[in-house]
Design an enzyme around this catalytic site. Structure first.
Site, short mmCIF file in Angstrom:
data_model
loop_
_atom_site.label_atom_id
_atom_site.label_comp_id
_atom_site.label_asym_id
_atom_site.label_seq_id
_atom_site.Cartn_x
_atom_site.Cartn_y
_atom_site.Cartn_z
N HIS A 23 0.85 -1.19 0.00
CA HIS A 23 0.00 0.00 0.00
C HIS A 23 0.89 1.24 0.00
O HIS A 23 2.10 1.16 0.15
CB HIS A 23 -0.95 0.01 1.21
CG HIS A 23 -0.29 0.19 2.53
ND1 HIS A 23 -0.88 0.84 3.58
CD2 HIS A 23 0.92 -0.20 3.00
CE1 HIS A 23 -0.08 0.84 4.62
NE2 HIS A 23 1.01 0.22 4.31
N CYS A 42 6.56 6.19 4.04
CA CYS A 42 5.38 5.38 3.72
C CYS A 42 4.53 6.00 2.62
O CYS A 42 3.57 5.40 2.15
CB CYS A 42 4.53 5.14 4.97
SG CYS A 42 5.41 4.19 6.23
N HIS A 48 4.86 0.29 -0.50
CA HIS A 48 5.70 -0.61 0.29
C HIS A 48 4.80 -1.73 0.80
O HIS A 48 3.58 -1.62 0.73
CB HIS A 48 6.38 0.14 1.45
CG HIS A 48 5.41 0.68 2.46
ND1 HIS A 48 4.70 1.85 2.26
CD2 HIS A 48 5.00 0.20 3.66
CE1 HIS A 48 3.91 2.07 3.30
NE2 HIS A 48 4.08 1.08 4.17
N HIS A 50 3.80 -5.16 3.57
CA HIS A 50 3.81 -5.72 4.92
C HIS A 50 3.37 -7.17 4.88
O HIS A 50 2.57 -7.56 4.03
CB HIS A 50 2.82 -4.98 5.84
CG HIS A 50 3.15 -3.55 6.06
ND1 HIS A 50 4.15 -3.14 6.91
CD2 HIS A 50 2.59 -2.43 5.55
CE1 HIS A 50 4.20 -1.82 6.90
NE2 HIS A 50 3.27 -1.35 6.09
N ASP A 88 -5.10 -10.59 0.44
CA ASP A 88 -3.79 -11.26 0.37
C ASP A 88 -3.16 -11.09 -1.01
O ASP A 88 -3.80 -11.31 -2.04
CB ASP A 88 -3.94 -12.75 0.69
CG ASP A 88 -2.59 -13.44 0.85
OD1 ASP A 88 -1.65 -12.81 1.37
OD2 ASP A 88 -2.48 -14.62 0.46
N HIS A 89 -1.89 -10.68 -1.00
CA HIS A 89 -1.11 -10.45 -2.23
C HIS A 89 -1.78 -9.43 -3.14
O HIS A 89 -1.80 -9.58 -4.36
CB HIS A 89 -0.82 -11.78 -2.96
CG HIS A 89 0.23 -12.57 -2.28
ND1 HIS A 89 -0.03 -13.31 -1.14
CD2 HIS A 89 1.56 -12.70 -2.52
CE1 HIS A 89 1.09 -13.89 -0.74
NE2 HIS A 89 2.07 -13.53 -1.55
N GLU A 133 0.98 -4.97 12.14
CA GLU A 133 1.54 -4.50 10.88
C GLU A 133 3.02 -4.88 10.80
O GLU A 133 3.53 -5.28 9.77
CB GLU A 133 1.38 -2.99 10.77
CG GLU A 133 1.94 -2.41 9.48
CD GLU A 133 1.92 -0.90 9.49
OE1 GLU A 133 1.26 -0.34 8.61
OE2 GLU A 133 2.56 -0.29 10.38
#
Length: 144
Positions: A23, A42, A48, A50, A88-89, A133
């Site tokens: 994100h 960020c 970037h 997580h 996810d992904h 996170e």
């Protein structure tokens, strides 16, 4: 048996699930300079990522017949539908319509998960969404 009867006992169940997503922290309500000032690295234009760890906690009466607050298989399916399939992904900002207009902070990811979990869980069962996170940054949301 001392205290409450078995029918009145309340328990919490937590299921942990991990997902990976990227994100960019960027608010359409702020200028580019303000975004850089608020979000720092960020706000990187390319985003970037997580490896998030989410804890979904439900709280309710332990059913006298089944001995469960809810069937963990059902909770697992709800988590799959609400967290894994849409998040996810993914690039949260580009792949998840909710974040087209909402900054994809971990606080707002917790709200997104809460709002969608309450739609698929039995009423009044969802107790808490906790998102790690990073090892050091954790957000807790309880629907307030």
């Amino acid at each position: 048996m001392s205290g409450s009867s078995a029918a009145e006992r309340v328990a919490c169940i937590t299921r942990v699930q991990s997902f990976s997503a990227c994100h960019r922290l960027h608010s359409v309500h702020l200028s580019d300079e303000e975004n850089r000032g608020v979000y720092g690295k960020c706000n990187n234009p390319n985003g970037h990522g997580h490896n998030y760890k989410v804890e979904v906690t439900v709280r309710g009466k332990i059913d006298r017949l089944t001995g469960m607050v809810m069937n963990l298989t059902d909770l697992k399916r709800c988590i799959e539908d609400v967290i894994m399939i849409p998040l996810d992904h993914k690039n949260l900002d580009k792949d998840v319509p909710y974040f087209y207009s909402v900054v994809s902070t971990t606080e707002n990811v917790a709200v997104y998960i809460w709002e969608n979990m309450v739609k698929v869980l039995p009423p009044n069962l969802l107790h808490e969404i906790k998102i790690h996170e990073t090892d050091k940054n954790i957000v807790v949301y309880r629907g307030e």
